[in-house]
Design a protein around this motif. Sequence first.
Motif, PDB file in Angstrom:
ATOM      1  N   LYS A 168       0.828  -1.211   0.000  1.00 22.29           N
ATOM      2  CA  LYS A 168       0.000   0.000   0.000  1.00 22.29           C
ATOM      3  C   LYS A 168       0.859   1.256   0.000  1.00 22.29           C
ATOM      4  O   LYS A 168       0.458   2.289  -0.540  1.00 22.29           O
ATOM      5  N   ALA A 169       2.044   1.173   0.612  1.00 25.47           N
ATOM      6  CA  ALA A 169       2.949   2.326   0.643  1.00 25.47           C
ATOM      7  C   ALA A 169       3.638   2.558  -0.696  1.00 25.47           C
ATOM      8  O   ALA A 169       4.212   3.628  -0.910  1.00 25.47           O
ATOM      9  N   GLY A 170       3.614   1.559  -1.591  1.00 30.60           N
ATOM     10  CA  GLY A 170       4.164   1.734  -2.931  1.00 30.60           C
ATOM     11  C   GLY A 170       5.571   1.228  -3.133  1.00 30.60           C
ATOM     12  O   GLY A 170       6.202   1.535  -4.161  1.00 30.60           O
ATOM     13  N   PHE A 171       6.099   0.440  -2.206  1.00 28.38           N
ATOM     14  CA  PHE A 171       7.443  -0.103  -2.387  1.00 28.38           C
ATOM     15  C   PHE A 171       7.501  -1.029  -3.594  1.00 28.38           C
ATOM     16  O   PHE A 171       6.524  -1.700  -3.926  1.00 28.38           O
ATOM     17  N   ASP A 172       8.679  -1.081  -4.234  1.00 34.89           N
ATOM     18  CA  ASP A 172       8.892  -1.950  -5.394  1.00 34.89           C
ATOM     19  C   ASP A 172       9.374  -3.339  -4.992  1.00 34.89           C
ATOM     20  O   ASP A 172       9.123  -4.313  -5.720  1.00 34.89           O
ATOM     21  N   VAL A 173      10.097  -3.438  -3.875  1.00 28.54           N
ATOM     22  CA  VAL A 173      10.749  -4.679  -3.451  1.00 28.54           C
ATOM     23  C   VAL A 173      10.511  -4.871  -1.951  1.00 28.54           C
ATOM     24  O   VAL A 173      10.512  -3.901  -1.190  1.00 28.54           O
ATOM     25  N   ILE A 174      10.308  -6.116  -1.551  1.00 28.43           N
ATOM     26  CA  ILE A 174      10.314  -6.473  -0.133  1.00 28.43           C
ATOM     27  C   ILE A 174      11.482  -7.412   0.114  1.00 28.43           C
ATOM     28  O   ILE A 174      11.731  -8.331  -0.664  1.00 28.43           O
ATOM     29  N   GLU A 175      12.202  -7.156   1.210  1.00 25.15           N
ATOM     30  CA  GLU A 175      13.242  -8.076   1.668  1.00 25.15           C
ATOM     31  C   GLU A 175      12.876  -8.580   3.056  1.00 25.15           C
ATOM     32  O   GLU A 175      12.563  -7.791   3.950  1.00 25.15           O
ATOM     33  N   VAL A 176      12.917  -9.886   3.236  1.00 22.38           N
ATOM     34  CA  VAL A 176      12.718 -10.496   4.542  1.00 22.38           C
ATOM     35  C   VAL A 176      14.076 -10.596   5.226  1.00 22.38           C
ATOM     36  O   VAL A 176      15.039 -11.110   4.641  1.00 22.38           O
ATOM     37  N   HIS A 177      14.141 -10.130   6.472  1.00 21.86           N
ATOM     38  CA  HIS A 177      15.407 -10.173   7.212  1.00 21.86           C
ATOM     39  C   HIS A 177      15.552 -11.547   7.866  1.00 21.86           C
ATOM     40  O   HIS A 177      14.941 -11.835   8.892  1.00 21.86           O
ATOM     41  N   GLY A 178      16.411 -12.373   7.260  1.00 19.19           N
ATOM     42  CA  GLY A 178      16.682 -13.695   7.803  1.00 19.19           C
ATOM     43  C   GLY A 178      18.125 -13.837   8.243  1.00 19.19           C
ATOM     44  O   GLY A 178      18.663 -14.942   8.255  1.00 19.19           O
ATOM     45  N   ALA A 179      18.748 -12.724   8.617  1.00 20.25           N
ATOM     46  CA  ALA A 179      20.189 -12.716   8.887  1.00 20.25           C
ATOM     47  C   ALA A 179      20.508 -12.096  10.238  1.00 20.25           C
ATOM     48  O   ALA A 179      19.624 -11.700  10.997  1.00 20.25           O
ATOM     49  N   HIS A 180      21.809 -12.042  10.544  1.00 18.89           N
ATOM     50  CA  HIS A 180      22.407 -11.251  11.622  1.00 18.89           C
ATOM     51  C   HIS A 180      21.892 -11.601  13.016  1.00 18.89           C
ATOM     52  O   HIS A 180      21.928 -10.772  13.929  1.00 18.89           O
ATOM     53  N   GLY A 181      21.425 -12.826  13.172  1.00 17.27           N
ATOM     54  CA  GLY A 181      21.040 -13.291  14.498  1.00 17.27           C
ATOM     55  C   GLY A 181      19.680 -12.842  14.960  1.00 17.27           C
ATOM     56  O   GLY A 181      19.344 -13.017  16.143  1.00 17.27           O
ATOM     57  N   TYR A 182      18.866 -12.298  14.054  1.00 18.37           N
ATOM     58  CA  TYR A 182      17.515 -11.921  14.425  1.00 18.37           C
ATOM     59  C   TYR A 182      16.583 -13.135  14.270  1.00 18.37           C
ATOM     60  O   TYR A 182      17.037 -14.240  13.990  1.00 18.37           O
ATOM     61  N   LEU A 183      15.305 -12.943  14.488  1.00 15.66           N
ATOM     62  CA  LEU A 183      14.402 -14.071  14.747  1.00 15.66           C
ATOM     63  C   LEU A 183      14.488 -15.201  13.728  1.00 15.66           C
ATOM     64  O   LEU A 183      14.666 -16.372  14.094  1.00 15.66           O
ATOM     65  N   ILE A 184      14.351 -14.890  12.445  1.00 16.10           N
ATOM     66  CA  ILE A 184      14.327 -15.956  11.445  1.00 16.10           C
ATOM     67  C   ILE A 184      15.669 -16.672  11.391  1.00 16.10           C
ATOM     68  O   ILE A 184      15.734 -17.906  11.293  1.00 16.10           O
ATOM     69  N   ASN A 185      16.761 -15.915  11.488  1.00 14.50           N
ATOM     70  CA  ASN A 185      18.093 -16.517  11.546  1.00 14.50           C
ATOM     71  C   ASN A 185      18.218 -17.441  12.760  1.00 14.50           C
ATOM     72  O   ASN A 185      18.837 -18.514  12.690  1.00 14.50           O
ATOM     73  N   GLU A 186      17.615 -17.050  13.867  1.00 13.45           N
ATOM     74  CA  GLU A 186      17.649 -17.870  15.084  1.00 13.45           C
ATOM     75  C   GLU A 186      16.952 -19.214  14.866  1.00 13.45           C
ATOM     76  O   GLU A 186      17.389 -20.240  15.407  1.00 13.45           O
ATOM     77  N   PHE A 187      15.884 -19.204  14.095  1.00 18.42           N
ATOM     78  CA  PHE A 187      15.202 -20.466  13.780  1.00 18.42           C
ATOM     79  C   PHE A 187      16.041 -21.322  12.843  1.00 18.42           C
ATOM     80  O   PHE A 187      16.098 -22.543  12.983  1.00 18.42           O
ATOM     81  N   LEU A 188      16.710 -20.700  11.871  1.00 18.85           N
ATOM     82  CA  LEU A 188      17.450 -21.456  10.867  1.00 18.85           C
ATOM     83  C   LEU A 188      18.671 -22.156  11.434  1.00 18.85           C
ATOM     84  O   LEU A 188      19.030 -23.258  11.004  1.00 18.85           O
ATOM     85  N   SER A 189      19.339 -21.534  12.412  1.00 14.78           N
ATOM     86  CA  SER A 189      20.616 -22.054  12.902  1.00 14.78           C
ATOM     87  C   SER A 189      20.438 -23.061  14.038  1.00 14.78           C
ATOM     88  O   SER A 189      19.712 -22.788  15.003  1.00 14.78           O
ATOM     89  N   PRO A 190      21.137 -24.182  13.988  1.00 14.45           N
ATOM     90  CA  PRO A 190      21.084 -25.144  15.091  1.00 14.45           C
ATOM     91  C   PRO A 190      21.737 -24.615  16.367  1.00 14.45           C
ATOM     92  O   PRO A 190      21.524 -25.178  17.443  1.00 14.45           O
ATOM     93  N   LEU A 191      22.508 -23.541  16.262  1.00 14.04           N
ATOM     94  CA  LEU A 191      23.135 -22.964  17.445  1.00 14.04           C
ATOM     95  C   LEU A 191      22.124 -22.274  18.345  1.00 14.04           C
ATOM     96  O   LEU A 191      22.337 -22.165  19.563  1.00 14.04           O
ATOM     97  N   THR A 192      21.032 -21.803  17.771  1.00 16.40           N
ATOM     98  CA  THR A 192      20.046 -21.015  18.517  1.00 16.40           C
ATOM     99  C   THR A 192      18.667 -21.658  18.534  1.00 16.40           C
ATOM    100  O   THR A 192      17.783 -21.193  19.257  1.00 16.40           O
ATOM    101  N   ASN A 193      18.479 -22.689  17.755  1.00 23.05           N
ATOM    102  CA  ASN A 193      17.195 -23.390  17.712  1.00 23.05           C
ATOM    103  C   ASN A 193      17.379 -24.775  18.315  1.00 23.05           C
ATOM    104  O   ASN A 193      17.943 -25.669  17.684  1.00 23.05           O
ATOM    105  N   LYS A 194      16.909 -24.943  19.546  1.00 25.69           N
ATOM    106  CA  LYS A 194      17.006 -26.221  20.249  1.00 25.69           C
ATOM    107  C   LYS A 194      15.628 -26.861  20.437  1.00 25.69           C
ATOM    108  O   LYS A 194      15.449 -27.745  21.281  1.00 25.69           O
ATOM    109  N   ARG A 195      14.676 -26.470  19.610  1.00 33.42           N
ATOM    110  CA  ARG A 195      13.309 -26.975  19.745  1.00 33.42           C
ATOM    111  C   ARG A 195      13.232 -28.454  19.368  1.00 33.42           C
ATOM    112  O   ARG A 195      14.035 -28.948  18.559  1.00 33.42           O
ATOM    113  N   THR A 196      12.231 -29.121  19.921  1.00 32.49           N
ATOM    114  CA  THR A 196      12.009 -30.537  19.617  1.00 32.49           C
ATOM    115  C   THR A 196      10.692 -30.764  18.903  1.00 32.49           C
ATOM    116  O   THR A 196      10.305 -31.913  18.656  1.00 32.49           O
TER     117      THR A 196
END
Length: 339
Positions: A155-183
């Motif tokens: 709605k704001a008119g952006f041309d591109v969206i980037e999802v932040h999956g890096a630098h130790g933030y939430l999505i990166n935390e899920f991706l890495s076995p160092l920070t995701n110990k879920r069963t």
Amino acid sequence: MVSKLFSPYTIKGVTLKNRIVMAPMCMYSSHNEDGHVQNWHRTHYTSRAVGHVGLLIVEATAVTSQGRISTQDLGIWSDEHIEGFQELVGLMKEHGAKTGIQLAHAGRKAQLDGEIHAPSALAFNRDMKTPKEMSKTDIKDTVEAFKEGAERAAKAGFDVIEVHGAHGYLINEFLSPLTNKRTDEYGGSPENRYRILREVIDAIKTVWEGPLFVRVSAHDYHEEGLTPNDYITYSQWMKEQGVDLIDVSSGGVIPAHIDVYPGYQVKYSETIKNGANIPTGAVGLITSPIHAEEILQNERADLIFLARELLRDPYWPRTAAKELGVQIAGPKQYERGWL
């Protein structure tokens, strides 16, 4: 030799006038703690558009107030944020730039009062807060927040969206076995650790038809962590879901020593680009126009993401063009001093 740095690049119907991208960099300038665009953002981003940057990606913008890195972060968790972004997008586009926004959730690296969330109850370091392990309801709500953030970005008119999956933030935390110990189904195997990103991408695609990038940290710099070869698999899955480009950074998921030097992350971009057969962006101490040109000419990346170099020189594209022998037209107001 024809410059690739100053050649157009079309991705999913959006044509960038050159391959120079301003990487998202937090400005910590939303001083009212409400996530709204301020005059600083209008000046900061528009000046780089005047300076001939092809694509400007607005800094990490929180999809929930609880998912901010700090209380000064920009936010997109409310419809009240749309108007400010519409104005900012208009200012950038007025000068020929394409516009992007990075949708983010800080996870355990949020420095806020109250409860913070992460895949597992592990603090980043001894000085930071221990997060709450997210319930499945928390995960579902977060996926929905990314979707709603994407809808507001459209709605704001952006041309591109980037999802932040890096630098130790939430999505990166899920991706890495160092920070995701879920069963449960969100932990354990690579497929399970990827699940939340899969759900975020699928949700965004229901409300967004434009180019979709994902920024990744392609190396955890730990013997038990992820490497670029792991991200080939993740990137193949992202490509299958319709992600258009991988923005390849590294580090940040745990405290780690990283040897940095000009272009130190380019090899990770090259590995993912060739291994997953997907366009990539290279980032990380790329300061020389000749270096940027080499990366593109040798097909090690498709776009050049600049960060601190564009803080130092908002008109870096002009500097690069002069060094590479390319003529680019400056704003008519600057004609007397542009050449």
